[in-house]
Design an enzyme around this catalytic site. Structure first.
Site, PDB file in Angstrom:
ATOM      1  N   SER A 243       0.818  -1.208   0.000  1.00 27.05           N
ATOM      2  CA  SER A 243       0.000   0.000   0.000  1.00 27.05           C
ATOM      3  C   SER A 243       0.850   1.256   0.000  1.00 27.05           C
ATOM      4  O   SER A 243       1.832   1.363   0.741  1.00 27.05           O
ATOM      5  CB  SER A 243      -0.915   0.015   1.228  1.00 27.05           C
ATOM      6  OG  SER A 243      -1.645   1.221   1.281  1.00 27.05           O
ATOM      7  N   ASP A 244       0.483   2.202  -0.833  1.00 29.27           N
ATOM      8  CA  ASP A 244       1.056   3.528  -0.756  1.00 29.27           C
ATOM      9  C   ASP A 244       0.560   4.175   0.536  1.00 29.27           C
ATOM     10  O   ASP A 244      -0.526   3.848   1.020  1.00 29.27           O
ATOM     11  CB  ASP A 244       0.611   4.348  -1.973  1.00 29.27           C
ATOM     12  CG  ASP A 244       1.293   5.696  -2.036  1.00 29.27           C
ATOM     13  OD1 ASP A 244       2.518   5.731  -1.884  1.00 29.27           O
ATOM     14  OD2 ASP A 244       0.590   6.700  -2.232  1.00 29.27           O
ATOM     15  N   LYS A 245       1.363   5.063   1.109  1.00 32.08           N
ATOM     16  CA  LYS A 245       0.971   5.689   2.375  1.00 32.08           C
ATOM     17  C   LYS A 245       0.054   6.880   2.173  1.00 32.08           C
ATOM     18  O   LYS A 245      -1.073   6.899   2.668  1.00 32.08           O
ATOM     19  CB  LYS A 245       2.213   6.127   3.157  1.00 32.08           C
ATOM     20  CG  LYS A 245       1.888   6.857   4.472  1.00 32.08           C
ATOM     21  CD  LYS A 245       3.125   7.342   5.168  1.00 32.08           C
ATOM     22  CE  LYS A 245       3.750   8.518   4.465  1.00 32.08           C
ATOM     23  NZ  LYS A 245       2.904   9.757   4.542  1.00 32.08           N
TER      24      LYS A 245
ATOM     25  N   THR B  53      -3.786   6.903   1.024  1.00 35.30           N
ATOM     26  CA  THR B  53      -4.331   5.547   0.951  1.00 35.30           C
ATOM     27  C   THR B  53      -4.498   4.991   2.364  1.00 35.30           C
ATOM     28  O   THR B  53      -5.597   4.681   2.801  1.00 35.30           O
ATOM     29  CB  THR B  53      -3.403   4.638   0.131  1.00 35.30           C
ATOM     30  OG1 THR B  53      -3.192   5.224  -1.146  1.00 35.30           O
ATOM     31  CG2 THR B  53      -4.015   3.259  -0.048  1.00 35.30           C
TER      32      THR B  53
ATOM     33  N   ILE C 145       4.685   1.023   0.980  1.00 36.82           N
ATOM     34  CA  ILE C 145       5.693   1.468   0.017  1.00 36.82           C
ATOM     35  C   ILE C 145       5.406   2.933  -0.295  1.00 36.82           C
ATOM     36  O   ILE C 145       4.332   3.262  -0.792  1.00 36.82           O
ATOM     37  CB  ILE C 145       5.647   0.626  -1.270  1.00 36.82           C
ATOM     38  CG1 ILE C 145       5.849  -0.862  -0.948  1.00 36.82           C
ATOM     39  CG2 ILE C 145       6.697   1.090  -2.252  1.00 36.82           C
ATOM     40  CD1 ILE C 145       5.806  -1.759  -2.154  1.00 36.82           C
TER      41      ILE C 145
END
Length: 903
Positions: A327-329, A332, A562
């Site tokens: 997951s993008d931070k 998200t 990520i």
């Protein structure tokens, strides 16, 4: 041009390499020559397949090969009814697949549109505006607040410039830009002397020289990564292809054996060819592709109701089998709204509740809610944050948003939670002058007329900036009661470091009383400041995302972050969300990943929880490394920088609201509410879809198995066929679909999120499922063959009656078997045993059974069907005999459910 490390070159070297002038710009002749050399400043969309080719590729499936060949053989034998029925099945499957997959891959086109804009430049010593597509390397571009950066630029002059690069780098706050030369190995997110195509200027002005256009830009490199991307199939399609090929070989082998044995016995080759075709048709589960498509389509509909829009059908099942979610931070897992969470004032640490830009929350001291008006030092610190500020907060369509810098917005929201009103304060304490924020000084200062605010001073100076900068100017601080006392800088630094270790972005605030006649301020006025306190802010995690991460971990799914943000900040967010093994967060940076070989990277992706300051190609490399270890990877994201990894992942998930068009087009699924929690719901639906697909396979294949065994043994024993090819098609298409499609509507099991993910290498047909299919197939063969032989021996003159009763007995057994694998039947049994209070409602199963009974009555009782399918009408007694023959299926199904439960 792209071979240079532009951020590592001095301004003079950049000008010399590009052959341009900062004052005059390029000449028209130079522009035309460079346009020929470099082409237009736009991204070229990849040419896709034509609709005709995409439609024809729908037939590129092993099982459909057999059906097409079988239809051709039937036509060759002048059995056009059977031929058209078979061809119709393949055509329907192809149309369904074509409609679902007909959207062209348009991510590159979306990238192109994301960077098209008009641009202000200098050419031939004049300031002009041109379309961004006409820019060439060497053009001098002028940027102001609100502009979209049209190409990759080396900045040569900046004034308070801040650029939002979150779509490219993943960093949630705007980046302060400078012009100084940087080290060659500076990562993308830290190249503060560069401005990249597609990013936005949030404040300030700048001048820059174009160093790359089109596909040579960082955005262009991402588009090339996407073009080079392997168009992976999903686990479901891979397993289904493997299953289809295995079935293809078995069918061809058995059909050839049947043909050879018959010829060896001296039978007619035409009869044996007909028998071989009948065997092939009986063995092919003609209804299975349609049932699979319908099951996936129903999954799509269910996910849409839970805020997940699926763009590609197999993605429904794939998410249910995900073993890792990358997951993008920013935006998200987090709100993408900077929020003040801690304020350190007068040796007291206050916490601030509330998330995002909505000005609602409380102030707490030692876990006790306080009233800010009783804490004068805290009030002064909050007041300084509002007045020394160039941004504003507004509510539009029920949502709060920041006009300006997110960091300044966080200061305003914190103050409004305490009851301050920015417009009223600006009217009561108007600004007279300011020193704008400069990267070299790391502070901003404003001068205000405070005469109308009932304060001791007629003029006040407020300052905000980095802790290091303000400590050079402060001599005193406010204590808890708001009184000035001597300042200990070491204590302030310790507090700031502690806040930074928790991932907070720290700002220091200070003030100074000024003379009533003072109307301007300069840096030399900022002496003997009174330190007011520290405000620590962060882009906080979504509350629902925290719950969703916990649910995913309970379901055996790893969640990895990520991001392009700083490692400390990302690790703090990960810790708050409960990521990692036993709450231990292992954070690695892109620089560390770049120094790893493949073996080290493989270990890193297994052990790491947070991957920070990661470049787009490194995101892609991480996803590939996880896939190489056998993981089924779901990747979430919303920025341009996420697109290649979204495309590579087994399932890419984009955010619908905050996500760029690039990310949406690259993804398999889009979350309409931008809520990570919706992924948990989608996982539930995905797992339910796969379980329902297994039920469909477990229901359809035993019929094919029983039919094939019946035909094969009849040929080997030189007996009349108990079931004809057209009757097989009726059972495989009409009867199977009527009874199997209801399985697609089966509700989710109570234990669906308590099970670990399926192993990616687990075959579609497990050993237990194969045993189930074998046992049920054997019973079906006994039922068909036994009923046919018994009736034929009793009524030798009416072979059609024998075949009809054999078919009806099989259907009766199928009804009992359907109930045994459906949640309706299982819950009814548990209800009778007193294990549950209510039984699971599954009306689709009931409708399917009723429809099947009606169809079978028509099949045998209607004269038109008697002539078409060679059947015979049955009496009530014969119907009851068929029903009784199917009853033993209850015991057989109970036996197989013991070692292969389907619920």
């Amino acid at each position: 041009m792209q071979s240079h490390q532009w951020h590592n070159l001095s301004i003079q070297d950049v000008i010399q390499h590009l052959g341009t002038s900062l004052d005059a710009g390029l000449t028209q002749a130079e522009v035309e020559q460079r346009q020929k050399q470099y082409g237009p400043n736009q991204l070229q969309a990849k040419v896709g397949r034509s609709p005709v080719v995409r439609f024809l590729l729908q037939f590129n499936q092993p099982l459909l090969y057999i059906l097409l060949i079988a239809g051709a053989v039937k036509a060759f034998l002048d059995d056009w009814v059977s031929a058209w029925v078979i061809w119709g099945v393949t055509l329907i499957n192809a149309i369904i697949g074509f409609v679902q997959e007909s959207k062209a891959e348009s991510a590159i086109a979306a990238l192109a549109s994301s960077v098209q804009t008009d641009t202000t430049i200098r050419r031939e010593n004049r300031k002009i505006q041109v379309p961004s597509s006409e820019l060439v390397p060497g053009d001098v571009v002028l940027l102001v607040s609100g502009d979209k950066v049209p190409a990759d630029l080396r900045l040569v002059e900046v004034h308070n410039l801040q650029i939002n690069e979150s779509a490219l780098t993943g960093e949630s706050v705007a980046v302060e830009k400078r012009t100084k030369t940087l080290e060659a190995d500076a990562p993308l997110a830290e190249r503060i002397n560069m401005a990249y195509a597609g990013s936005f200027v949030t404040s300030g002005q700048a001048r820059g020289v174009v160093i790359a256009t089109g596909t040579a830009t960082e955005t262009g490199r991402i588009s090339q990564l996407m073009e080079e991307q392997t168009n992976l199939t999903t686990p479901l399609t891979r397993k289904f292809d493997k299953f289809s090929r295995s079935l293809l070989y078995i069918i061809l082998g058995v059909a050839a054996l049947t043909f050879a044995v018959g010829l060896g016995r001296g039978q007619s080759w035409v009869d044996m060819f007909e028998a071989a075709v009948a065997l092939a048709v009986s063995a092919i589960p003609e209804g299975l592709p349609a049932v699979v498509t319908v099951t996936l389509a129903i999954g799509v509909s269910r996910m849409a109701r839970r805020h997940a829009i699926v763009r590609k059908l197999p993605a429904v099942e794939t998410l249910g089998g995900a073993t890792v979610i990358c997951s993008d931070k920013t935006g998200t897992l987090t709100e993408n709204q900077m929020t003040v969470q801690e304020i350190d004032v007068g040796d007291r640490r206050y916490s601030v509740t509330g998330v995002g830009y909505e000005p609602s929350g409380e102030f707490q001291l030692e876990n006790q809610t306080i009233q800010v008006e009783h804490h004068p030092a805290l009030r002064e610190c909050l007041l300084a944050g509002v007045l020394c500020n160039d941004s504003h907060v507004e509510s539009a369509e029920g949502e709060w948003r920041i006009l300006g810098d997110p960091t300044e917005g966080a200061l305003i929201v914190a103050a409004e939670k305490a009851g301050f009103n920015q417009p009223q304060l600006e009217e009561k304490m108007p600004r007279i002058d300011l020193i704008p924020f400069e990267s070299e000084y790391q502070y901003m200062a404003t001068l205000h007329d405070t005469s109308a605010a009932d304060r001791t001073a007629q003029r006040s100076i407020y300052v905000k900036g980095s802790v290091e900068a303000l400590m050079n100017y402060c001599r005193e601080r406010l204590d808890e009661q708001g009184q000035a006392v001597p300042l200990t800088p070491e204590s302030v630094h310790r507090s700031a470091e502690a806040m930074a270790e928790r991932g907070l972005r720290v700002l220091a605030l200070a003030k100074k009383d000024a003379a009533a006649a003072q109307n301007t301020i300069a840096p030399e006025d900022l002496t003997d400041l009174v330190f007011l306190g520290l405000q620590g802010m962060i882009d906080p995690p979504r509350e629902e995302a925290i719950r969703a991460v916990h649910a995913c971990k309970t379901a055996g799914i790893q969640v990895k972050m990520i991001t392009g943000d700083h490692a400390v900040t990302a690790a703090a967010i990960a810790s708050q969300m409960g990521l990692g093994h036993d709450h231990e967060v292992v954070a690695l940076t892109g620089k560390q990943l770049g120094e790893m070989d493949q073996r080290q990277l493989a270990n890193a992706v297994e052990d790491g929880t947070v991957f920070a300051r990661v470049a787009p190609e490194q995101k892609l490399r991480l996803v590939e490394a996880l896939q190489a270890k056998g993981e089924v990877v779901a990747m979430t994201g919303d920025g341009v920088n996420d697109a290649p990894a979204l495309k590579q992942a087994d399932i890419g998930i984009a955010m619908g609201k905050a996500g760029t068009e690039v990310a949406k087009e690259a993804a398999d699924m889009v979350l309409t509410d931008d809520n990570f929690a919706s992924i948990e719901a989608a996982v539930e639906e995905g797992r339910t879809v796969f379980r329902n697909l297994l039920k469909a396979i477990a229901f359809i294949l035993p019929v094919n198995g029983g039919e094939s065994m019946t035909i094969l043994i009849s040929v080997l024993l030189a007996r009349d066929l108990p079931i004809l090819a057209l009757q097989v098609l009726w059972l495989n298409m009409v009867n199977s679909i009527a009874m199997t499609v209801p399985l697609a509507f089966e509700p989710k099991s109570r234990r669906v999120m308590e099970q670990t993910p399926r192993h990616p290498n687990q075959p579609l047909l497990s050993s237990n499922l194969l045993k189930r299919i074998g046992i049920i197939s054997l019973f079906n063969w006994i039922l068909i063959f036994g009923m046919f032989e018994w009736v034929e021996s009793d009524t030798a003159e009416n072979i059609n009656l024998a075949r009809t009763m054999a078919i009806q007995a099989l259907v009766a057994g199928r009804i009992f078997y359907l109930l045994s694998i459906s949640q309706l039947g299982v819950s009814l049994v548990e209800k009778l045993r007193g294990r549950v209070e209510t039984w699971t409602a599954a009306p689709a199963i009931g409708f399917g059974i009723v429809a099947t009974i009606l169809l079978q009555v028509i099949f045998s009782q209607w004269s038109v069907m008697n002539r078409l399918f060679a059947t015979a009408p049955l009496s009530l007694e014969q119907w009851l005999i068929c029903l009784a023959a199917g009853l033993p299926m209850i015991l057989v199904a109970a036996f197989v459910n013991r070692f292969d439960p389907m619920n």
